[in-house]
Design an enzyme around this catalytic site. Structure first.
Site, PDB file in Angstrom:
ATOM      1  CG  ASN A  87      20.064 107.753  92.928  1.00 16.97           C
ATOM      2  OD1 ASN A  87      19.831 106.537  92.454  1.00 16.97           O
ATOM      3  ND2 ASN A  87      19.934 108.647  92.056  1.00 16.97           N
ATOM      4  CG  HIS A 127      24.663 111.950  83.834  1.00 19.28           C
ATOM      5  ND1 HIS A 127      24.751 113.308  83.825  1.00 19.28           N
ATOM      6  CD2 HIS A 127      23.892 111.238  84.682  1.00 19.28           C
ATOM      7  CE1 HIS A 127      23.200 113.275  84.652  1.00 19.28           C
ATOM      8  NE2 HIS A 127      22.901 112.324  85.110  1.00 19.28           N
ATOM      9  CD  GLU A 177      28.266 107.776  84.323  1.00 14.84           C
ATOM     10  OE1 GLU A 177      27.632 107.028  85.056  1.00 14.84           O
ATOM     11  OE2 GLU A 177      27.489 108.341  83.627  1.00 14.84           O
ATOM     12  CB  SER A 209      23.293 106.403  86.836  1.00 10.91           C
ATOM     13  OG  SER A 209      23.099 106.825  85.368  1.00 10.91           O
ATOM     14  CG  ASP A 239      30.213 111.127  87.209  1.00 12.49           C
ATOM     15  OD1 ASP A 239      30.164 110.892  88.486  1.00 12.49           O
ATOM     16  OD2 ASP A 239      29.307 111.810  86.477  1.00 12.49           O
ATOM     17  CG  HIS A 284      25.166 106.543  90.397  1.00 16.75           C
ATOM     18  ND1 HIS A 284      24.017 106.420  91.015  1.00 16.75           N
ATOM     19  CD2 HIS A 284      25.296 107.496  89.349  1.00 16.75           C
ATOM     20  CE1 HIS A 284      23.348 107.452  90.582  1.00 16.75           C
ATOM     21  NE2 HIS A 284      24.360 107.875  89.123  1.00 16.75           N
ATOM     22  CE  LYS A 321      23.506 110.315  91.733  1.00 21.91           C
ATOM     23  NZ  LYS A 321      23.541 111.767  91.666  1.00 21.91           N
TER      24      LYS A 321
END
Length: 393
Positions: A49, A142, A185, A189, A214, A217, A243
C-alpha cells in the site's frame, strides 16, 4: 513443545486442508517498485500500500533520524504520562488542518485507532445520553471497526454496501435516545471503490447521526493535495500513515471536544506507549511532500484506469474499482491461488485475497498501483495476467 501444541498443530492442519494456511514471506526493498525475497527472487510489487512510494524517500528517513536525535528512539510512556512531546502536538495540528478538522489524536496503528474509537463513543452514549449507542455500518467496513463494535458490546446494524438509501431506511427505524453512529470508509480496501461522502453527510445530518469515515486508503493519494475524500463532511475521520504516507501509525481527527473525550476514554490512546519519534518524524516529512505530489497522484490514477480498461477488454471483472486499488475477481480459492502463483513465477507480486478477508466466492487478485510503477510494468502485468487466466479457462 508445550502441552497444548497438539491443539495448535491440529488447528494448523485444518487450515492447511482448507487451503487457508498462511505463512509470512521475507521481502526486502530492491529499488523502484521491486522487492527481493529471501531466496533471491526479485519481483515487481503490485500488492503493498505504498501508494506514493514514500517509504524509501530520503526526506522521510532524514526527518526520522533528526527527530530521533532530538527525542530518542522511543516515546517512553503513554500520552497521559510522559509520552506527549511538543512534536507530537505539532503533528496533530498538521493532521487536523489536512483533514479540515479542529483537532486530531495520534495512534500507533489504524487497527488500534478504529478498535479504540467505537468503544469510546459507545461509553459516551451510555454516560451522557443514558442509553446504548446504535451503530450502523457499511457491511464492508474494515475488521478493526467490527472489532471495535465487539469490544463495545454492540452488534452493528449493517447497511448494504454504499447504499445510502438503505442506510436512511434503517435510520428511520432506529429508536431510543442513544448516540447513533454511522461507520464507513471513503475508499474500500478490497474493492477499490469510494463512498458517496456528500450523500452520507446529508443523511446523517438529517437523522442526527455521527458520521465516522475511515480514510486509510484515501489519505495522501486522493483529494486536493492528498487530503482525502472526506473534505470536512464527516464528524470523525480516521486515517493511517502506513500507506500513502510511507510510515507507520494512525490518527483520529474530529472536533476538539471529541478528541478531548478520546484522551479520557479511548483505551488505545490511554494504555499504549505513544508512537516513536522516528515514526512521527517520517510522517512530518511526508506531510511536507504531499502538496507537491499532484503529478504522482495523477500517474497512479492513470495507471489504474488503463489497467482496468485492459482487464475489461479481456473480459475480466474488476468490480466497482475507481481508485489505485484494482481487484481482479476470480471467484474460487483454487483459481485465485493458482493465478497468484503464476504471476509470481512471472515476476509479479499480486497477492490472492481469500476468505475470511473476503466472502466465499469473492476471491480476487488485489492489484495496487504506486507512483514508482512504470507504464511498461503495468502493461507487462496486464499481458501476463491475461495469458495466465487463459491457461485456466
Amino acid at each position: 513443545m508445550t502441552r497444548f501444541d497438539n491443539l495448535f498443530q491440529k488447528g494448523l492442519a485444518d487450515l492447511s486442508a482448507q487451503g487457508r494456511l498462511r505463512t509470512c514471506q521475507q521481502w526486502q526493498y530492491a529499488g523502484g517498485a521491486l522487492l527481493k525475497r529471501s531466496d533471491g527472487v526479485v519481483v515487481t510489487d503490485f500488492s503493498s500500500n505504498d501508494y506514493l512510494g514514500l517509504r524509501m524517500h530520503p526526506l522521510l528517513r532524514e526527518r526520522a533520524c533528526s527527530w530521533a536525535q532530538a527525542e530518542g528512539s522511543g516515546s517512553g510512556a503513554s500520552r497521559l504520562v510522559t509520552g506527549t512531546s511538543s512534536q507530537a502536538c505539532m503533528l496533530e495540528k498538521r493532521v487536523a488542518r489536512l483533514k479540515h478538522m479542529q483537532a486530531a489524536r495520534l495512534f500507533s496503528s489504524g487497527w488500534q485507532a478504529n478498535a479504540s474509537l467505537v468503544p469510546a463513543l459507545a461509553r459516551l452514549s451510555v454516560q451522557v445520553c443514558g442509553a446504548p449507542a446504535v451503530i450502523l455500518a457499511d457491511k464492508l467496513i474494515h475488521a478493526s471497526l467490527y472489532h471495535g463494535c465487539a469490544a463495545a458490546g454492540i452488534r452493528p446494524i449493517r447497511f448494504r454496501h454504499n447504499d445510502v438509501a438503505h442506510l436512511e431506511n434503517l435510520l428511520q427505524k432506529t429508536e431510543g435516545t442513544g448516540l447513533r453512529i454511522v461507520l464507513t470508509e471513503s475508499v474500500f480496501s478490497m474493492d477499490g471503490d469510494v463512498a458517496d461522502i456528500a450523500a452520507l453527510h446529508e443523511v446523517t445530518q438529517k437523522y442526527d447521526a455521527l458520521l465516522c469515515v475511515d480514510e486509510a486508503h484515501a489519505t495522501g493519494i486522493l483529494g486536493p493535495e492528498g487530503a482525502g475524500l472526506a473534505n470536512g463532511l464527516a464528524d470523525v475521520v480516521i486515517g493511517t500513515f502506513s500507506k500513502a504516507l510511507g510510515s507507520m501509525g494512525a490518527f483520529i481527527a474530529a472536533s476538539e471536544g471529541l478528541c478531548r473525550w478520546l484522551d479520557n476514554a479511548a483505551s488505545g490512546f490511554i494504555y499504549s506507549t505513544a508512537p516513536s519519534p522516528l515514526v512521527l518524524g517520517a510522517v512530518d516529512a511526508a506531510l511536507d511532500l504531499l502538496p507537491q505530489m499532484d503529478a504522482q497522484r495523477a500517474h497512479v490514477a492513470a495507471l489504474a484506469a488503463s489497467f482496468r480498461q485492459k482487464m475489461h477488454d479481456a473480459g475480466q471483472d474488476t468490480g466497482p474499482s475507481s481508485t489505485q486499488i484494482v481487484p481482479i475477481l476470480v471467484g474460487q480459492e483454487p483459481q485465485a491461488r493458482t493465478l497468484a502463483q503464476k504471476m509470481l513465477e512471472a515476476g509479479f507480486l499480486a497477492v490472492a485475497i481469500r476468505p475470511p478477508t473476503v466472502p466465499p466466492g469473492g476471491c480476487r487478485l488485489r492489484v495496487v498501483f504506486h507512483a514508482n510503477h512504470t507504464w511498461a510494468q503495468m502493461e507487462a502485468l496486464a499481458d501476463t495476467f491475461i495469458r495466465a487466466s487463459k491457461g485456466l479457462a
